[in-house]
Write a protein that holds these residues in place. Structure first.
Motif, PDB file in Angstrom:
ATOM      1  N   ILE A 132     -30.670  19.767  21.486  1.00  0.00           N
ATOM      2  CA  ILE A 132     -31.753  20.697  21.208  1.00  0.00           C
ATOM      3  C   ILE A 132     -32.919  20.374  22.143  1.00  0.00           C
ATOM      4  CG2 ILE A 132     -32.853  19.262  19.438  1.00  0.00           C
ATOM      5  CD1 ILE A 132     -33.273  21.884  17.818  1.00  0.00           C
ATOM      6  N   THR A 133     -33.746  21.355  22.450  1.00  0.00           N
ATOM      7  CA  THR A 133     -34.892  21.133  23.337  1.00  0.00           C
ATOM      8  C   THR A 133     -36.190  21.356  22.573  1.00  0.00           C
ATOM      9  OG1 THR A 133     -35.153  23.414  24.109  1.00  0.00           O
ATOM     10  CG2 THR A 133     -33.473  22.054  25.210  1.00  0.00           C
ATOM     11  N   ASP A 134     -37.288  21.070  23.254  1.00  0.00           N
ATOM     12  CA  ASP A 134     -38.603  21.222  22.618  1.00  0.00           C
ATOM     13  C   ASP A 134     -38.944  22.685  22.326  1.00  0.00           C
ATOM     14  OD1 ASP A 134     -38.789  21.951  25.244  1.00  0.00           O
ATOM     15  OD2 ASP A 134     -40.605  20.812  25.669  1.00  0.00           O
ATOM     16  N   ARG A 135     -38.162  23.620  22.858  1.00  0.00           N
ATOM     17  CA  ARG A 135     -38.417  25.039  22.585  1.00  0.00           C
ATOM     18  C   ARG A 135     -38.193  25.369  21.111  1.00  0.00           C
ATOM     19  NH1 ARG A 135     -38.393  28.108  27.304  1.00  0.00           N
ATOM     20  NH2 ARG A 135     -39.195  29.760  25.949  1.00  0.00           N
ATOM     21  N   ALA A 136     -37.445  24.522  20.410  1.00  0.00           N
ATOM     22  CA  ALA A 136     -37.171  24.764  18.994  1.00  0.00           C
ATOM     23  C   ALA A 136     -38.204  24.104  18.077  1.00  0.00           C
ATOM     24  CB  ALA A 136     -35.776  24.256  18.637  1.00  0.00           C
ATOM     25  N   ALA A 137     -39.225  23.468  18.649  1.00  0.00           N
ATOM     26  CA  ALA A 137     -40.226  22.776  17.836  1.00  0.00           C
ATOM     27  C   ALA A 137     -41.040  23.758  17.004  1.00  0.00           C
ATOM     28  CB  ALA A 137     -41.153  21.954  18.731  1.00  0.00           C
ATOM     29  N   VAL A 138     -41.456  23.307  15.843  1.00  0.00           N
ATOM     30  CA  VAL A 138     -42.309  24.093  14.951  1.00  0.00           C
ATOM     31  C   VAL A 138     -43.665  23.404  14.858  1.00  0.00           C
ATOM     32  CG1 VAL A 138     -42.611  24.973  12.600  1.00  0.00           C
ATOM     33  CG2 VAL A 138     -40.318  24.892  13.627  1.00  0.00           C
ATOM     34  N   ARG A 139     -44.698  24.094  15.268  1.00  0.00           N
ATOM     35  CA  ARG A 139     -46.057  23.547  15.283  1.00  0.00           C
ATOM     36  C   ARG A 139     -46.131  22.212  16.020  1.00  0.00           C
ATOM     37  NH1 ARG A 139     -45.531  25.880  10.242  1.00  0.00           N
ATOM     38  NH2 ARG A 139     -44.889  23.924   9.293  1.00  0.00           N
ATOM     39  N   GLY A 140     -45.467  22.168  17.190  1.00  0.00           N
ATOM     40  CA  GLY A 140     -45.526  20.984  18.040  1.00  0.00           C
ATOM     41  C   GLY A 140     -44.724  19.803  17.560  1.00  0.00           C
ATOM     42  N   ARG A 141     -43.794  20.039  16.639  1.00  0.00           N
ATOM     43  CA  ARG A 141     -43.012  18.928  16.085  1.00  0.00           C
ATOM     44  C   ARG A 141     -41.572  19.390  15.865  1.00  0.00           C
ATOM     45  NH1 ARG A 141     -44.458  14.682  11.533  1.00  0.00           N
ATOM     46  NH2 ARG A 141     -42.440  14.371  10.548  1.00  0.00           N
ATOM     47  N   LEU A 142     -40.641  18.495  16.193  1.00  0.00           N
ATOM     48  CA  LEU A 142     -39.222  18.776  15.987  1.00  0.00           C
ATOM     49  C   LEU A 142     -38.644  17.683  15.095  1.00  0.00           C
ATOM     50  CD1 LEU A 142     -36.784  20.546  16.759  1.00  0.00           C
ATOM     51  CD2 LEU A 142     -36.396  19.024  18.693  1.00  0.00           C
ATOM     52  N   ASP A 143     -38.087  18.087  13.968  1.00  0.00           N
ATOM     53  CA  ASP A 143     -37.508  17.147  13.001  1.00  0.00           C
ATOM     54  C   ASP A 143     -36.022  17.425  12.833  1.00  0.00           C
ATOM     55  OD1 ASP A 143     -39.362  15.282  12.117  1.00  0.00           O
ATOM     56  OD2 ASP A 143     -40.322  16.702  10.772  1.00  0.00           O
ATOM     57  N   LEU A 144     -35.222  16.371  12.976  1.00  0.00           N
ATOM     58  CA  LEU A 144     -33.786  16.454  12.724  1.00  0.00           C
ATOM     59  C   LEU A 144     -33.424  15.464  11.628  1.00  0.00           C
ATOM     60  CD1 LEU A 144     -32.328  16.428  16.370  1.00  0.00           C
ATOM     61  CD2 LEU A 144     -32.941  18.415  14.988  1.00  0.00           C
ATOM     62  N   LEU A 145     -32.525  15.862  10.757  1.00  0.00           N
ATOM     63  CA  LEU A 145     -31.969  14.944   9.761  1.00  0.00           C
ATOM     64  C   LEU A 145     -30.479  14.862  10.024  1.00  0.00           C
ATOM     65  CD1 LEU A 145     -32.679  13.188   7.301  1.00  0.00           C
ATOM     66  CD2 LEU A 145     -31.948  15.103   5.858  1.00  0.00           C
ATOM     67  N   VAL A 146     -30.034  13.708  10.522  1.00  0.00           N
ATOM     68  CA  VAL A 146     -28.633  13.501  10.864  1.00  0.00           C
ATOM     69  C   VAL A 146     -27.956  12.820   9.681  1.00  0.00           C
ATOM     70  CG1 VAL A 146     -27.036  12.569  12.576  1.00  0.00           C
ATOM     71  CG2 VAL A 146     -29.365  13.171  13.255  1.00  0.00           C
ATOM     72  N   LEU A 147     -26.874  13.389   9.198  1.00  0.00           N
ATOM     73  CA  LEU A 147     -26.222  12.845   8.019  1.00  0.00           C
ATOM     74  C   LEU A 147     -24.738  13.182   8.000  1.00  0.00           C
ATOM     75  CD1 LEU A 147     -27.637  15.037   5.064  1.00  0.00           C
ATOM     76  CD2 LEU A 147     -27.510  15.742   7.423  1.00  0.00           C
ATOM     77  N   THR A 148     -24.005  12.476   7.154  1.00  0.00           N
ATOM     78  CA  THR A 148     -22.581  12.752   7.012  1.00  0.00           C
ATOM     79  C   THR A 148     -22.383  13.953   6.098  1.00  0.00           C
ATOM     80  OG1 THR A 148     -22.343  11.304   5.080  1.00  0.00           O
ATOM     81  CG2 THR A 148     -22.081  10.286   7.267  1.00  0.00           C
ATOM     82  N   ARG A 149     -21.173  14.467   6.060  1.00  0.00           N
ATOM     83  CA  ARG A 149     -20.884  15.602   5.188  1.00  0.00           C
ATOM     84  C   ARG A 149     -21.115  15.238   3.719  1.00  0.00           C
ATOM     85  NH1 ARG A 149     -21.144  20.732   5.138  1.00  0.00           N
ATOM     86  NH2 ARG A 149     -20.272  20.695   7.250  1.00  0.00           N
ATOM     87  N   ALA A 150     -20.731  14.025   3.324  1.00  0.00           N
ATOM     88  CA  ALA A 150     -20.926  13.602   1.942  1.00  0.00           C
ATOM     89  C   ALA A 150     -22.412  13.504   1.601  1.00  0.00           C
ATOM     90  CB  ALA A 150     -20.241  12.256   1.703  1.00  0.00           C
ATOM     91  N   GLN A 151     -23.206  12.996   2.546  1.00  0.00           N
ATOM     92  CA  GLN A 151     -24.653  12.899   2.314  1.00  0.00           C
ATOM     93  C   GLN A 151     -25.288  14.283   2.222  1.00  0.00           C
ATOM     94  OE1 GLN A 151     -25.624  10.458   5.673  1.00  0.00           O
ATOM     95  NE2 GLN A 151     -25.337   8.534   4.573  1.00  0.00           N
TER      96      GLN A 151
END
Length: 215
Positions: free
Chosen positions: A136-155
């Motif tokens: 993903i690039t900074d073009r997807a940022a919302v209000r100058g911030r990009l947050d990702l939550l990486v998790l397993t399928r079970a999580q």
């Protein structure tokens, strides 16, 4: 039977013997190569990009500079027994600063946060043993911030089951990404279009946080 026919038969017998010998030698060589590859595999797996990054970034909450733009100063990803730089990146762009952090989702989901700046930035997620699975690039940022939550399928399933407020769940500003493996690393890139932007690119790359959350 003529002498010519006898000579032809003798030649065929000799060539057949050579062919059988060559086939046997080829099979033996292939078998030896296979055995050596199996024996060496654990050692090679221990020194992959994830292992090398985990040694330096496993306890860090911020991405650590791996390759600076147009300069030195990052730690070298080296295999201690070989003394040669590990092939962390197939190619090197001198205009891009690269930072990285390793993760293990067995400790809980990973929160990756990037604040955008004036330079182009991108994040790529890599699973151990399978390569990149999300970018993903900074073009997807919302209000100058990009947050990702990486998790397993079970999580992810557990989080969805625990969500009671549909409005909050639908309006969240972070992106959930399901990883194909529990171990992997995050690579961050910041583009320094000019040499004068080198420090800025390094600062942006290393400002990305990688923090494990409770399961």
């Amino acid at each position: 039977m003529s002498r010519r026919a006898v000579r032809i038969l003798d030649s065929l017998r000799r060539n057949a013997g050579k062919l059988v010998l060559a086939t046997i030698c080829g099979l033996l060589l292939a078998g030896m190569t296979h055995i050596v590859a199996i024996i060496a595999m654990p050692r090679l797996t221990e020194r992959d990009a994830f292992a090398l990054l985990a040694e330096r970034t496993g306890t860090a909450e911020n991405a650590v500079l791996v390759v600076p733009a147009r300069g030195e100063g990052a730690f070298a990803l080296e295999a201690p027994t070989q003394g040669e730089p590990a092939r962390f990146m197939p190619s090197r762009d001198p205009a891009v600063a690269v930072a990285a952090c390793a993760y293990d989702l067995a400790e809980g989901p990973l929160r990756v946060t990037m604040r955008t700046g004036d330079l182009f930035q991108s994040i790529a997620l890599h699973a151990r043993g399978t390569g990149a699975f999300y970018a993903i690039t900074d073009r997807a940022a919302v209000r100058g911030r990009l947050d990702l939550l990486v998790l397993t399928r079970a999580q992810l399933d557990a989080r969805i089951a625990a969500e009671t407020d549909v409005v909050d769940a639908a309006s969240r500003d972070y992106i959930r990404v399901v990883a194909p493996a529990s171990e992997g690393f995050v690579s961050v890139r910041a583009l320094a279009a000019f040499p004068s932007q080198q420090r800025q690119a390094a600062a942006l790359a290393t400002s990305v946080t990688c923090v494990s959350e409770p399961p």
